[in-house]
Motif scaffolding. Sequence first.
Motif, PDB file in Angstrom:
ATOM      1  N   GLN A  47       2.012   3.428  -3.608  1.00  0.00           N
ATOM      2  CA  GLN A  47       1.251   4.418  -4.358  1.00  0.00           C
ATOM      3  C   GLN A  47       1.749   5.833  -4.072  1.00  0.00           C
ATOM      4  O   GLN A  47       1.978   6.629  -4.974  1.00  0.00           O
ATOM      5  CB  GLN A  47      -0.219   4.314  -3.944  1.00  0.00           C
ATOM      6  N   ASP A  48       1.941   6.095  -2.802  1.00  0.00           N
ATOM      7  CA  ASP A  48       2.433   7.409  -2.420  1.00  0.00           C
ATOM      8  C   ASP A  48       3.844   7.659  -2.926  1.00  0.00           C
ATOM      9  O   ASP A  48       4.176   8.758  -3.345  1.00  0.00           O
ATOM     10  CB  ASP A  48       2.429   7.549  -0.895  1.00  0.00           C
ATOM     11  N   GLN A  93      -2.716  -8.632  -7.724  1.00  0.00           N
ATOM     12  CA  GLN A  93      -2.692  -7.270  -7.162  1.00  0.00           C
ATOM     13  C   GLN A  93      -1.495  -6.489  -7.674  1.00  0.00           C
ATOM     14  O   GLN A  93      -1.601  -5.313  -8.014  1.00  0.00           O
ATOM     15  CB  GLN A  93      -2.622  -7.340  -5.632  1.00  0.00           C
ATOM     16  N   LEU A 150       6.831  11.068  -9.292  1.00  0.00           N
ATOM     17  CA  LEU A 150       6.334  11.812 -10.449  1.00  0.00           C
ATOM     18  C   LEU A 150       6.346  13.312 -10.182  1.00  0.00           C
ATOM     19  O   LEU A 150       6.638  14.114 -11.051  1.00  0.00           O
ATOM     20  CB  LEU A 150       4.915  11.365 -10.806  1.00  0.00           C
ATOM     21  N   GLU A 186       3.709   8.518  -6.541  1.00  0.00           N
ATOM     22  CA  GLU A 186       3.229   9.890  -6.705  1.00  0.00           C
ATOM     23  C   GLU A 186       4.333  10.895  -6.439  1.00  0.00           C
ATOM     24  O   GLU A 186       4.495  11.875  -7.151  1.00  0.00           O
ATOM     25  CB  GLU A 186       2.101  10.145  -5.716  1.00  0.00           C
ATOM     26  N   LEU A 206      -1.666  -3.138 -10.018  1.00  0.00           N
ATOM     27  CA  LEU A 206      -1.036  -1.872  -9.631  1.00  0.00           C
ATOM     28  C   LEU A 206      -0.081  -1.384 -10.717  1.00  0.00           C
ATOM     29  O   LEU A 206      -0.045  -0.200 -11.043  1.00  0.00           O
ATOM     30  CB  LEU A 206      -0.285  -2.042  -8.303  1.00  0.00           C
ATOM     31  N   ASP A 245       5.194  12.476 -16.179  1.00  0.00           N
ATOM     32  CA  ASP A 245       4.140  11.488 -16.001  1.00  0.00           C
ATOM     33  C   ASP A 245       4.645  10.068 -16.118  1.00  0.00           C
ATOM     34  O   ASP A 245       3.983   9.120 -15.756  1.00  0.00           O
ATOM     35  CB  ASP A 245       3.045  11.702 -17.053  1.00  0.00           C
ATOM     36  N   GLN A 250      -1.973   0.159 -13.458  1.00  0.00           N
ATOM     37  CA  GLN A 250      -2.440   1.465 -13.046  1.00  0.00           C
ATOM     38  C   GLN A 250      -1.319   2.491 -13.144  1.00  0.00           C
ATOM     39  O   GLN A 250      -1.554   3.658 -13.388  1.00  0.00           O
ATOM     40  CB  GLN A 250      -2.876   1.323 -11.593  1.00  0.00           C
ATOM     41  N   ASN A 272       0.811  -1.222   0.000  1.00  0.00           N
ATOM     42  CA  ASN A 272       0.000   0.000   0.000  1.00  0.00           C
ATOM     43  C   ASN A 272       0.844   1.272   0.000  1.00  0.00           C
ATOM     44  O   ASN A 272       0.411   2.305  -0.496  1.00  0.00           O
ATOM     45  CB  ASN A 272      -0.920   0.020   1.230  1.00  0.00           C
TER      46      ASN A 272
END
Lengths: 643, 185
Positions: free
Chosen positions: B94-95, B130, B101, B98, B134, B107, B137, B91
């Motif tokens: 994701q951060d 999973q 980027l 971010e 991800l 991007d 995504q 989990n």
Amino acid sequence: MWKICGISKAEPVLFAHYVDDDYQPTWRLWGEERVDGAVYTESDDEISHLEWETVRVRFVKAGTVERLVEALATDDGELESTYVNVSFAECNRVLDLLLRRYEALAAEDVLPTAVLQKLAIFRAERNGMSGGGGGGGGGGGVCLAPGMRLSAHHTSSYRLPHVPHRHFAEQLTRMDMELFKKLVPHQCLGAVWSRRDKDRSHDAATVLATVNQFNAVSFRVISTVLVEPNLRPLERADILASWLDIARELRVLKNFSSLKAIISGLQSNSVYRLRKTWALLPKEKAELFDELARIFSEDNNRWAQRELLMREGTAKFADTVGENDRQLQKLLHERGSPGVSHGTIPYLGTFLTDLTMIDTAIPDTVADGLINFDKRRKEFEVLAQIKLLQGAANAYHLACDPMFDRWFDSVIVLDDREAHTLSCQIEPSTNPPKERRPKKVNDNNGHGHRKNDSIASTSSSNSSQFYCETDGTATGWKRDSLERRTSPTRLSHGSSSSSLPSLDVSLSSANSGQKPNGKAGGASPAHAAARTGPDFYIIRVTFESDTVETEGVVLYKSIMLSNNERTPQVIRNAMLKLNLDGDPDAYTLAQVLPDRGRNVASSECKCILRSEHCVQSELHPAAAPAGAGPEPVANGKPRGKRS
Amino acid sequence: MREYKIVVLGSGGVGKSALTVQFVQGIFVEKYDPTIEDSYRKQVEVDGQQCMLEILDTAGTEQFTAMRDLYMKNGQGFVLVYSITAQSTFNDLQDLREQILRVKDKDDVPMVLVGNKCDLEAERVVGKEQGHNLSHQFKSCAFMETSAKAKINVNDVFYDLVRQINKKTPGEVRKVKKVRTCVML
């Protein structure tokens, strides 16, 4: 002028509408009580699972300034949260009364130490505040929010860039030194530090404390540079220069921990990207920055800092400069031999990485199950170095300046996204903002979002914890215990000098599952509106459900909202934050207005928020729905938050 | 020879250091010294081309949050590591992405998503699916499950990154070591 606005304590009568078989009403209105100078609304609060206990709840309904202030400062030191953002008297008058109230309580010896400390700060800062007008407040009223009331960045005696650099460097060193001397070296071992988990975090507590301090320093750099959006670029450049001057002194003091923390803060993206600001930095400061940053270059396995530490670790004073380091050469030349010797505080991270790598690369046992003593010896070499430096740190003799500590604690801390947003407000991104925020991963077992829910009780012991939690996956290395360390004096973003006004919005669900107010349509014409004020707001969203069970307990979540966001998206974000499942269409979003009225946002319109301060804002509804709108919100007060 | 700066990121305890050590050293060695200059440098041949990889491993400093931006600024390619035995480590990524980027202001940044410890199948909590999801995504992000311990897929992670970097910035091929990062603006 002297009026109370925005007080909207829960209206007990309202809740009686929702009685059903399963729930008894938890509020009963007793009536009003009049005492000299004040009127109180009284009710009892039977906490459902504590049937035997009835809590009498008394809310001040009206009163003289004196009485209001008295009620404002409860004797447990909490600030009555209904007063938040209430303007009812002149700043100075309230502060005066508040101070007297706290002093009276202090005399009775009923205040906890923390409050007494704040009282001391308060005393110290009062003069500054009455003179300076308190910055962004505007108007003659006083705005107080829990968590920010007694110390504020802009009321501190210290204010960047006009601070004594040497003194700041010494104070940072003093803080680092205390932690470094307490460091238990073997906690740095890979087997301890890198294998720590929640259950075993105390095993490495002293290491964590130094890491937290490092981060805290960096955060202060970031926040002091960004937090006042209206500074002229030159003024902001002065703040950068000021940090560089502090960093330079840290170099002389051989405090490589805070030195690196400052450099890291300056190199953090949200600060580093401010090209216009950096361009205004005087040339010699820019050079200084280069030279200091070179010390911590990652090149060649951090050769530069390893070498430097080797040379100066136990030396009496700083005397090593590269041949290209003109500014540092100049500095050491000017200072000459300092007469007193300094200790050394290393940047711990390098040791931690080395020990982690040793632990990974070298097996604990060799063939035949024998203990691999080579490994232990290798680890010991690193630990011995740490111990040696700890010994050297005794050479520091630095007096403690409580005012500095207060300043340090009072600085607001921004999380990464907030910092970035502010930074983009100061200097907009050259690339147009893109959709870079993919939907949150919903992990299967759904631990994700539940972590940091703050619960604000509306009973009389308002603890009103607020924070801005920017996402659900707050595990691991995100906001670590640093947050806890600094939280008691953390400021509210909404009502401090930050440029992010706060709005209270409540998300309502029609309990029966009816689908209120227009579906989320396709693209809708954007309302052309003159944009005044910032592009982003932090809004606090609370979930209003019709069921009785949530009464008395209100969940707030803060979300960031841009002028361009449409209501359905805001609702989706809010649902994510509040951990609500289901169809976004089944929810409406309403803005709570100061007079307790509400605007229900149509799902097709863009949220256009105009706001100077907390609650004066507008959502532009395409058509205000009648009937389907939720019941008036009882908890519509704007509140401060602690993040 | 072109130099590649690769940053290994991920929460504590996911086995970043093991991946790096396995890749750089090949075997778990006794004479390992983490303090010498080239302990994290390795020359490899990818698609017929010699490359010098410099690995920046953040192991042990995960909690120095303020330093992550700098790692990210200097890195050209990123290995995002989680452990298949701990959901939270998954989990957290994701951060991290971010943030990368944001720091890169792009991007699309060369990146490989890595589910480590795939030898511990019995303790698995993060499904392979999973991980795949991800990475989809994440747009053009490769995904691999690895085991540093069992030497599964370790080299492939780094080779894949080199290829991604080549594809995205083919121009810089002749740059030699003396790339001084320009610190001032």
